[in-house]
Each structure stands twice: as structure tokens, then as C-alpha cells.
Design a protein around this motif. Structure first.
Motif, PDB file in Angstrom:
ATOM      1  N   GLN A 198      61.049  29.327  87.564  1.00 55.41           N
ATOM      2  CA  GLN A 198      59.923  29.508  86.656  1.00 55.41           C
ATOM      3  C   GLN A 198      58.612  29.235  87.380  1.00 55.41           C
ATOM      4  OE1 GLN A 198      58.774  27.115  82.932  1.00 55.41           O
ATOM      5  NE2 GLN A 198      60.703  28.109  82.416  1.00 55.41           N
ATOM      6  N   ASP A 199      57.640  30.096  87.227  1.00 57.19           N
ATOM      7  CA  ASP A 199      56.292  29.850  87.775  1.00 57.19           C
ATOM      8  C   ASP A 199      56.326  29.425  89.247  1.00 57.19           C
ATOM      9  OD1 ASP A 199      55.545  28.119  84.671  1.00 57.19           O
ATOM     10  OD2 ASP A 199      55.599  30.256  85.156  1.00 57.19           O
ATOM     11  N   GLY A 200      57.196  30.054  90.054  1.00 58.61           N
ATOM     12  CA  GLY A 200      57.228  29.763  91.495  1.00 58.61           C
ATOM     13  C   GLY A 200      58.239  28.696  91.856  1.00 58.61           C
TER      14      GLY A 200
ATOM     15  N   GLU B 281      65.410  19.148  78.540  1.00 58.83           N
ATOM     16  CA  GLU B 281      64.098  19.048  77.885  1.00 58.83           C
ATOM     17  C   GLU B 281      63.009  18.664  78.883  1.00 58.83           C
ATOM     18  OE1 GLU B 281      66.259  15.090  77.263  1.00 58.83           O
ATOM     19  OE2 GLU B 281      66.729  17.242  77.354  1.00 58.83           O
ATOM     20  N   GLN B 282      63.413  18.289  80.119  1.00 58.10           N
ATOM     21  CA  GLN B 282      62.428  17.915  81.143  1.00 58.10           C
ATOM     22  C   GLN B 282      61.810  19.134  81.816  1.00 58.10           C
ATOM     23  OE1 GLN B 282      61.407  14.875  82.129  1.00 58.10           O
ATOM     24  NE2 GLN B 282      62.610  13.930  80.514  1.00 58.10           N
ATOM     25  N   ALA B 283      62.371  20.330  81.551  1.00 52.06           N
ATOM     26  CA  ALA B 283      61.952  21.526  82.303  1.00 52.06           C
ATOM     27  C   ALA B 283      60.436  21.740  82.273  1.00 52.06           C
ATOM     28  CB  ALA B 283      62.681  22.747  81.751  1.00 52.06           C
ATOM     29  N   ASP B 284      59.809  21.508  81.145  1.00 50.66           N
ATOM     30  CA  ASP B 284      58.358  21.719  81.057  1.00 50.66           C
ATOM     31  C   ASP B 284      57.602  20.732  81.930  1.00 50.66           C
ATOM     32  OD1 ASP B 284      56.403  23.114  78.627  1.00 50.66           O
ATOM     33  OD2 ASP B 284      58.353  23.856  79.231  1.00 50.66           O
ATOM     34  N   ASN B 285      58.156  19.534  82.079  1.00 47.74           N
ATOM     35  CA  ASN B 285      57.502  18.566  82.986  1.00 47.74           C
ATOM     36  C   ASN B 285      57.590  19.039  84.435  1.00 47.74           C
ATOM     37  OD1 ASN B 285      56.714  16.781  81.007  1.00 47.74           O
ATOM     38  ND2 ASN B 285      58.566  15.516  81.170  1.00 47.74           N
ATOM     39  N   TRP B 286      58.745  19.656  84.821  1.00 46.16           N
ATOM     40  CA  TRP B 286      58.878  20.134  86.203  1.00 46.16           C
ATOM     41  C   TRP B 286      57.796  21.176  86.494  1.00 46.16           C
ATOM     42  CZ3 TRP B 286      64.648  21.613  85.178  1.00 46.16           C
ATOM     43  CH2 TRP B 286      65.378  20.456  84.922  1.00 46.16           C
ATOM     44  N   ALA B 287      57.605  22.107  85.532  1.00 47.63           N
ATOM     45  CA  ALA B 287      56.599  23.168  85.726  1.00 47.63           C
ATOM     46  C   ALA B 287      55.196  22.555  85.805  1.00 47.63           C
ATOM     47  CB  ALA B 287      56.689  24.162  84.567  1.00 47.63           C
ATOM     48  N   TYR B 288      54.928  21.545  84.960  1.00 47.06           N
ATOM     49  CA  TYR B 288      53.614  20.870  84.967  1.00 47.06           C
ATOM     50  C   TYR B 288      53.392  20.172  86.309  1.00 47.06           C
ATOM     51  CZ  TYR B 288      49.930  17.530  83.789  1.00 47.06           C
ATOM     52  OH  TYR B 288      48.766  16.789  83.801  1.00 47.06           O
ATOM     53  N   ILE B 289      54.416  19.450  86.790  1.00 46.49           N
ATOM     54  CA  ILE B 289      54.320  18.715  88.068  1.00 46.49           C
ATOM     55  C   ILE B 289      54.042  19.689  89.214  1.00 46.49           C
ATOM     56  CG2 ILE B 289      55.695  17.397  89.749  1.00 46.49           C
ATOM     57  CD1 ILE B 289      57.212  16.261  87.215  1.00 46.49           C
TER      58      ILE B 289
ATOM     59  N   THR C 105      68.823  12.278  88.647  1.00 45.31           N
ATOM     60  CA  THR C 105      69.312  13.286  89.606  1.00 45.31           C
ATOM     61  C   THR C 105      68.195  14.134  90.194  1.00 45.31           C
ATOM     62  OG1 THR C 105      69.711  14.739  87.759  1.00 45.31           O
ATOM     63  CG2 THR C 105      71.597  13.439  88.555  1.00 45.31           C
ATOM     64  N   GLY C 106      66.924  13.758  89.850  1.00 45.86           N
ATOM     65  CA  GLY C 106      65.832  14.287  90.645  1.00 45.86           C
ATOM     66  C   GLY C 106      65.110  15.541  90.251  1.00 45.86           C
ATOM     67  N   GLY C 107      65.264  16.037  89.049  1.00 47.96           N
ATOM     68  CA  GLY C 107      64.549  17.260  88.673  1.00 47.96           C
ATOM     69  C   GLY C 107      63.057  17.181  88.973  1.00 47.96           C
ATOM     70  N   ALA C 108      62.430  16.102  88.571  1.00 52.15           N
ATOM     71  CA  ALA C 108      60.975  15.964  88.770  1.00 52.15           C
ATOM     72  C   ALA C 108      60.637  15.780  90.255  1.00 52.15           C
ATOM     73  CB  ALA C 108      60.456  14.779  87.953  1.00 52.15           C
ATOM     74  N   SER C 109      61.491  15.049  90.975  1.00 52.53           N
ATOM     75  CA  SER C 109      61.251  14.846  92.417  1.00 52.53           C
ATOM     76  C   SER C 109      61.286  16.175  93.154  1.00 52.53           C
ATOM     77  CB  SER C 109      62.314  13.912  93.001  1.00 52.53           C
ATOM     78  OG  SER C 109      62.275  12.650  92.373  1.00 52.53           O
TER      79      SER C 109
ATOM     80  N   LEU D 274      49.813  11.314  85.573  1.00 48.66           N
ATOM     81  CA  LEU D 274      50.874  10.370  85.182  1.00 48.66           C
ATOM     82  C   LEU D 274      51.656  11.009  84.051  1.00 48.66           C
ATOM     83  CD1 LEU D 274      51.160   6.687  85.010  1.00 48.66           C
ATOM     84  CD2 LEU D 274      51.285   7.773  82.786  1.00 48.66           C
ATOM     85  N   ILE D 275      52.986  11.043  84.191  1.00 50.97           N
ATOM     86  CA  ILE D 275      53.855  11.561  83.117  1.00 50.97           C
ATOM     87  C   ILE D 275      54.777  10.441  82.680  1.00 50.97           C
ATOM     88  CG2 ILE D 275      55.717  13.171  82.547  1.00 50.97           C
ATOM     89  CD1 ILE D 275      54.636  15.116  84.542  1.00 50.97           C
ATOM     90  N   ILE D 276      54.810  10.181  81.370  1.00 52.29           N
ATOM     91  CA  ILE D 276      55.776   9.194  80.862  1.00 52.29           C
ATOM     92  C   ILE D 276      56.548   9.822  79.719  1.00 52.29           C
ATOM     93  CG2 ILE D 276      53.883   8.076  79.558  1.00 52.29           C
ATOM     94  CD1 ILE D 276      55.837   5.553  79.683  1.00 52.29           C
TER      95      ILE D 276
END
Ligand SMILES: C[S@@+](CC[C@H](N)C(=O)[O-])C[C@H]1O[C@@H](n2cnc3c(N)ncnc32)[C@H](O)[C@@H]1O
Length: 276
Positions: free
Chosen positions: A88-90, A110-118, A141-145, A244-246
Motif C-alpha cells: 500500500q502507498d509504496g 488493525e495496525q495497517a493504517d499506522n504502518w502507512a502513516y509511519i 512481530t514488527g509491523g511498525a518497525s 508519536l503513535i500510541i
């Protein structure tokens, strides 16, 4: 004044929430459909019980003695582990999924939108900061990392559980990425030490559970320690430009509570973009 906005995830080809209700959810991850508990699904299912049984390749059954654990009843065609991609988005990430005794499968969709934002945020920061530094706490398991790393960030990934860190490392390899700093440690202890050392970060992501333990038995209790942890995170952020994302899933922790925690720390930050 509050900054609460409702964000709904963009469609993701490899994930689908098919139905939910009666404290359960029916989801498709890649080629396989799972039925597992969802404490917040207090409404009725839309599909009939037979439909769930027919569609599900794996059904999680709680253990009567210890309900936080259980096992999976699987159909012959079910694969374990299996793999999904997120494009998504690159972003182009690949994850290993597996049926665990805690009903988790190694990914919180549900974290997918945070990955795109990050990914988007790190790309924007990179125009000003060479290799923006990103810290991911309670990182699982590192999606955001991986999202931050794929955008070119210098990533530190902290989790208390060694096998979870190994799983994240595998996901890094499947996503053809490298150079993530893996830290097996209690999040509060790690952040306190970073503050003492005067280290700073351009981005911090935290996804604390309601309750957890550090590798040396350090207790983590969300309502008791979140305020202190957020203050330390605020000290670690490079105020010239940061994000910052919480995430807070815990029942009873509304966006308003989060707003009250964040206002004193970030309310006065000029041009701050803030989504709760
Ligand atoms: C809800 S999961 C995080 C999910 C993750 N953010 C994601 O999107 O994939 C919570 C994680 O916190 C870790 N954890 C629990 N207590 C901890 C502590 N005291 N210090 C560091 N990590 C901890 C657990 O091992 C688990 O991986």
C-alpha cells in the motif's frame, strides 16, 4: 478542545473482517479464514453459525481451565505457518503468520493504517533529517518497525519476549530489509536509560498491553505506568520535528483519557499534527 477523529483502515487485499458478534470474529488472512474470540464483539453475528463453521479453516477453542489459552481445530487444507503481504502507498511488507495458543496469529491487522502513516511520516522527515531515528516499544512481530525501516529510518525495536523478537527478525528477512536494532528488554527500563543517556528520536511508537512482564519479571500495568512512560517518551523526542503513535485497546481507556495525558506534554507544541 479535543482532537478525536475516527480512522477506518483502507481495504487490504490480504485481510478481511468477514463477520463478528457473540464475542467472536471471522477473518480472512491471505488464503485462510479463522474464527477466534473477540471480547468487544458484544452484538449478534450477521452470518449463521453453520456459515462460520463452513467457511473457517481454523477455529480457536478456549481451554476451560485457563481461558486465556486454547487450541485450534483445523481443517486439512489449513497451513500453519502461512504468509501474507501488505502492499500500500509504496509499502511492501511480508509477514509470517502462525496459530498460537493465545489466539494471536502474529499480526494485528488493525495496525495497517499506522504502518502507512509511519511510512509517509518517515519519508517526509527524511527531507530534513538524514535517517530519522524511530523507536518502537512493545513492538511484537514488527509491523511498525518494518514500515519505518522500509522508509529508510534507523529503527530500534523493543519487546520483552525473545521468541517474538526472532519472529520480527524473520519478518524483516521476508520483507528483504535489514539493520534493525533488536532489544529484548522491559520498555520502561529501556526508555528511562535512553533519557539518562540524552538520546533522542524523531518518532516513537508504543502499543502497550493492559498488563505485561519484562524479561526479568518487571511488571507492566497500563493504568499505573502509562503517564510516567509518556513523560519519558516526551523527553526522548527531538522537538524540532517528530511523531508519536500510541495505541490503546484496553477497555475503559477512551480517547478522552489519552487527550488528558497528551495535552500537558504536547498541547503547546507549535504546528503539531495530532490525531487521537
Ligand atoms: C499488543 S502487543 C503489541 C503489538 C504490536 N505493536 C504490533 O502492532 O504488532 C504487546 C507486546 O508487548 C510486549 N510486552 C509486554 N510487556 C512488556 C514489557 N514490560 N516491556 C516490553 N514489551 C512488553 C509483549 O511481548 C507483546 O509483544
Amino acid at each position: 478542545m479535543t482532537n478525536i477523529q475516527l480512522i477506518t483502515p483502507k481495504p487490504w487485499a490480504e485481510y478481511e473482517l468477514i463477520d463478528s458478534g457473540n464475542f467472536q470474529k471471522l477473518e480472512r488472512f491471505g488464503n485462510f479464514i479463522l474464527s477466534r474470540p473477540e471480547p468487544q464483539a458484544i452484538w449478534d453475528k450477521s452470518l449463521a453459525e453453520q456459515d462460520w463453521e463452513r467457511r473457517a479453516h481454523a477455529i480457536f477453542r478456549r481451554d476451560r481451565q485457563s481461558p486465556e489459552r486454547g487450541d485450534w481445530q483445523t481443517k486439512p487444507e489449513m497451513r500453519d505457518p502461512w504468509y501474507v503481504t501488505f502492499r500500500q502507498d509504496g509499502l511492501n511488507l511480508k509477514f509470517k503468520l502462525a496459530l498460537t495458543t493465545f489466539k494471536h496469529v502474529g499480526l494485528f491487522p488493525e495496525q495497517a493504517d499506522n504502518w502507512a502513516y509511519i511510512y509517509e511520516k518517515v519519508n517526509r522527515l527524511s527531507a530534513k533529517v538524514e535517517r530519522p531515528k524511530v523507536l518502537n516499544l512493545f513492538a511484537y512481530t514488527g509491523g511498525a518497525s518494518l514500515a519505518a525501516r522500509q522508509a529508510g529510518a534507523d529503527v530500534t525495536h523493543v519487546d520483552a519476549v525473545k521468541p517474538v523478537i526472532s519472529w520480527a527478525r524473520e519478518n524483516m528477512d521476508y520483507s528483504e530489509l535489514d539493520n534493525i536494532r533488536w532489544v529484548v528488554e522491559d520498555a520502561v527500563k529501556f526508555v528511562r536509560r535512553e533519557v539518562r543517556r540524552g538520546n533522542t528520536y524523531n518518532g516513537i511508537i508504543l502499543d502497550p498491553p493492559a498488563y505485561g512482564r519484562g524479561p526479568d519479571g518487571e511488571k507492566w500495568v497500563l493504568e499505573e505506568q502509562l503517564n510516567e512512560l509518556l513523560k519519558s517518551c516526551a523527553d526522548l523526542l527531538d522537538r524540532s520535528d517528530f511523531f508519536l503513535i500510541i495505541n490503546l485497546y484496553s477497555l475503559g481507556f477512551s480517547s478522552l483519557i489519552l487527550d488528558n495525558l497528551m495535552q500537558p506534554l504536547f498541547g503547546q507544541v507549535p504546528n503539531s499534527e495530532w490525531v487521537n
